[in-house]
Design a protein around this motif. Sequence first.
Motif, PDB file in Angstrom:
ATOM      1  N   ALA A 192      -1.663   6.846 -19.217  1.00  0.00           N
ATOM      2  CA  ALA A 192      -0.698   5.959 -19.589  1.00  0.00           C
ATOM      3  C   ALA A 192       0.456   6.472 -19.116  1.00  0.00           C
ATOM      4  N   LEU A 193       0.909   7.866 -19.125  1.00  0.00           N
ATOM      5  CA  LEU A 193       2.147   8.431 -18.845  1.00  0.00           C
ATOM      6  C   LEU A 193       2.248   8.180 -17.239  1.00  0.00           C
ATOM      7  N   GLY A 194       1.290   8.518 -16.525  1.00  0.00           N
ATOM      8  CA  GLY A 194       1.421   8.225 -14.959  1.00  0.00           C
ATOM      9  C   GLY A 194       1.573   6.639 -14.864  1.00  0.00           C
ATOM     10  N   PHE A 195       1.074   5.695 -15.245  1.00  0.00           N
ATOM     11  CA  PHE A 195       1.246   4.614 -15.006  1.00  0.00           C
ATOM     12  C   PHE A 195       2.806   4.143 -15.559  1.00  0.00           C
ATOM     13  N   LEU A 210       0.900  -1.204   0.193  1.00  0.00           N
ATOM     14  CA  LEU A 210       0.002  -0.064  -0.114  1.00  0.00           C
ATOM     15  C   LEU A 210       0.886   1.161  -0.043  1.00  0.00           C
ATOM     16  N   GLY A 211       2.057   1.270   0.568  1.00  0.00           N
ATOM     17  CA  GLY A 211       2.789   2.292   0.639  1.00  0.00           C
ATOM     18  C   GLY A 211       3.613   2.500  -0.908  1.00  0.00           C
ATOM     19  N   VAL A 212       3.712   1.337  -1.376  1.00  0.00           N
ATOM     20  CA  VAL A 212       4.345   1.409  -2.777  1.00  0.00           C
ATOM     21  C   VAL A 212       3.512   2.199  -3.609  1.00  0.00           C
ATOM     22  N   SER A 213       2.061   1.787  -3.485  1.00  0.00           N
ATOM     23  CA  SER A 213       1.010   2.490  -4.277  1.00  0.00           C
ATOM     24  C   SER A 213       0.881   3.777  -3.831  1.00  0.00           C
ATOM     25  N   MET A 214       0.963   4.412  -2.672  1.00  0.00           N
ATOM     26  CA  MET A 214       0.984   5.646  -2.525  1.00  0.00           C
ATOM     27  C   MET A 214       1.918   6.427  -2.826  1.00  0.00           C
ATOM     28  N   ALA A 215       3.265   5.880  -2.974  1.00  0.00           N
ATOM     29  CA  ALA A 215       4.390   6.558  -3.626  1.00  0.00           C
ATOM     30  C   ALA A 215       4.282   6.800  -4.931  1.00  0.00           C
ATOM     31  N   MET A 216       3.714   5.678  -5.659  1.00  0.00           N
ATOM     32  CA  MET A 216       3.472   5.672  -7.090  1.00  0.00           C
ATOM     33  C   MET A 216       2.190   6.880  -7.353  1.00  0.00           C
ATOM     34  N   ILE A 217       1.280   6.984  -6.672  1.00  0.00           N
ATOM     35  CA  ILE A 217       0.256   7.957  -6.849  1.00  0.00           C
ATOM     36  C   ILE A 217       0.769   9.377  -6.492  1.00  0.00           C
ATOM     37  N   PHE A 218       1.770   9.402  -5.778  1.00  0.00           N
ATOM     38  CA  PHE A 218       2.221  11.039  -5.497  1.00  0.00           C
ATOM     39  C   PHE A 218       3.117  11.350  -6.890  1.00  0.00           C
ATOM     40  N   VAL A 219       3.836  10.405  -7.403  1.00  0.00           N
ATOM     41  CA  VAL A 219       4.744  11.009  -8.454  1.00  0.00           C
ATOM     42  C   VAL A 219       4.009  11.112  -9.576  1.00  0.00           C
ATOM     43  N   SER A 220       2.709  10.258  -9.683  1.00  0.00           N
ATOM     44  CA  SER A 220       2.113  10.259 -11.159  1.00  0.00           C
ATOM     45  C   SER A 220       0.919  11.193 -11.065  1.00  0.00           C
ATOM     46  N   LEU A 221       0.430  11.694 -10.029  1.00  0.00           N
ATOM     47  CA  LEU A 221      -0.751  12.421 -10.170  1.00  0.00           C
ATOM     48  C   LEU A 221      -0.665  13.441 -10.961  1.00  0.00           C
ATOM     49  N   PRO A 222       0.423  14.214 -11.020  1.00  0.00           N
ATOM     50  CA  PRO A 222       0.640  15.645 -12.138  1.00  0.00           C
ATOM     51  C   PRO A 222       0.367  15.232 -13.692  1.00  0.00           C
ATOM     52  N   PHE A 223       0.525  14.150 -13.882  1.00  0.00           N
ATOM     53  CA  PHE A 223       0.334  13.810 -15.343  1.00  0.00           C
ATOM     54  C   PHE A 223      -1.043  13.598 -15.759  1.00  0.00           C
ATOM     55  N   VAL A 224      -1.902  13.339 -14.880  1.00  0.00           N
ATOM     56  CA  VAL A 224      -3.286  13.309 -15.214  1.00  0.00           C
ATOM     57  C   VAL A 224      -3.965  14.532 -15.100  1.00  0.00           C
ATOM     58  N   VAL A 225      -3.741  15.268 -14.194  1.00  0.00           N
ATOM     59  CA  VAL A 225      -4.186  16.665 -13.981  1.00  0.00           C
ATOM     60  C   VAL A 225      -3.991  17.635 -14.984  1.00  0.00           C
ATOM     61  N   ARG A 226      -2.564  17.521 -15.371  1.00  0.00           N
ATOM     62  CA  ARG A 226      -1.996  18.438 -16.343  1.00  0.00           C
ATOM     63  C   ARG A 226      -2.513  18.381 -17.824  1.00  0.00           C
ATOM     64  N   THR A 227      -2.846  16.866 -18.007  1.00  0.00           N
ATOM     65  CA  THR A 227      -3.154  16.621 -19.423  1.00  0.00           C
ATOM     66  C   THR A 227      -4.787  16.765 -19.718  1.00  0.00           C
ATOM     67  N   ILE A 228      -5.667  16.960 -18.427  1.00  0.00           N
ATOM     68  CA  ILE A 228      -7.003  17.017 -18.481  1.00  0.00           C
ATOM     69  C   ILE A 228      -7.597  18.733 -18.336  1.00  0.00           C
ATOM     70  N   GLN A 229      -6.510  19.504 -17.488  1.00  0.00           N
ATOM     71  CA  GLN A 229      -6.828  20.763 -17.508  1.00  0.00           C
ATOM     72  C   GLN A 229      -7.034  21.566 -18.859  1.00  0.00           C
ATOM     73  N   PRO A 230      -6.156  21.358 -19.669  1.00  0.00           N
ATOM     74  CA  PRO A 230      -6.260  22.194 -20.845  1.00  0.00           C
ATOM     75  C   PRO A 230      -7.526  22.232 -21.761  1.00  0.00           C
ATOM     76  N   VAL A 231      -8.043  20.616 -21.805  1.00  0.00           N
ATOM     77  CA  VAL A 231      -9.239  20.186 -22.425  1.00  0.00           C
ATOM     78  C   VAL A 231     -10.418  20.833 -21.784  1.00  0.00           C
ATOM     79  N   SER A 232     -10.414  20.555 -20.479  1.00  0.00           N
ATOM     80  CA  SER A 232     -11.357  21.243 -19.711  1.00  0.00           C
ATOM     81  C   SER A 232     -11.763  22.733 -19.750  1.00  0.00           C
ATOM     82  N   GLN A 233     -10.635  23.253 -19.748  1.00  0.00           N
ATOM     83  CA  GLN A 233     -10.574  24.708 -20.090  1.00  0.00           C
ATOM     84  C   GLN A 233     -11.402  25.169 -21.345  1.00  0.00           C
ATOM     85  N   ASN A 234     -11.151  24.358 -22.334  1.00  0.00           N
ATOM     86  CA  ASN A 234     -11.750  24.469 -23.506  1.00  0.00           C
ATOM     87  C   ASN A 234     -13.188  24.043 -24.096  1.00  0.00           C
TER      88      ASN A 234
END
Length: 288
Positions: free
Chosen positions: A215-218, A154-178
């Motif tokens: 995919a980038l976060g994975f 579970l700690g491994v998953s938490m670390a992976m979530i921490f480092v890969s979260l920005p990939f999802v947020v930053r790829t969706i934000q521009p599309v949501s703004q448009n």
Amino acid sequence: MIQLLLIPPLILFSITKGEIRFINKFELTLALALHYGIYVLALPISLLLYRTKEQSWNILWRVATEPVVLSAYSITFSTAFLAAIANASFGSILAWILVKYEFPGKKALDAAVDLPFALPTSVGGLTLMTVYSDRGWMGPICSWLGIRIVFSRLGVSMAMIFVSLPFVVRTIQPVSQNTEEELEEAAWCVGASPWTTFRHILFPPLTPSLLTGTALGFSRAIGEYGSIVLIASNIPMKDLVISVLIFQRLEQYDYPGATVVATLVLIASFGVLLTINQIQIWRQTLNG
């Protein structure tokens, strides 16, 4: 048609219809960019594949089927998959909130999303340990609930979530703004429910960016090392992941084994990204 002549480390001239001439500044810029991509990306990957090719099939099969290696692959891909699913769900919601809503602390939260990009991953692992260890802020609560995060998968998953979260947020934000708000308002005017509006109006444009970010976060989660080596116990068959296993093999001077394991991870990550790209092309073909 101009064909650039590749002469490392620089391209100084080109061949056009059998005549040699010096290239202009624009062509020189393209040539430098091409060499940059070759030496920084293509050449190291090619050398890794070449080193793997030098090994005999017996060595490749023996290393790839070791119980420790198979366990590390299983743990790495399963935890990375869970991290990707979590980020795809909550990361998309977070991106939508940052685009569509105003609230106190929004700018600070928006800036905090990029912290995993700026922080050394070892700092991220130390931060997670500070929060979720037995003496951390959330440690006693997790212990009371019977949940162990530090030194577990579970700690491994938490670390992976921490480092890969920005990939999802930053790829969706521009599309949501448009996203055109008129379409959303039109759906409400004809009596569509919020769920129907999201499913038919809002979600389809977000799908390509969501797949790309996931995919980038994975792929990023698969290669994570700095934070995992601190928050996990790194015990084989328990929570040992591929990146830590490769480092352990290098410490043991087992360079052929580390090369084989690294090549398999490279092929798997490239396969995931290629599959996502093909899915996006297929969706664009259907929409076109």
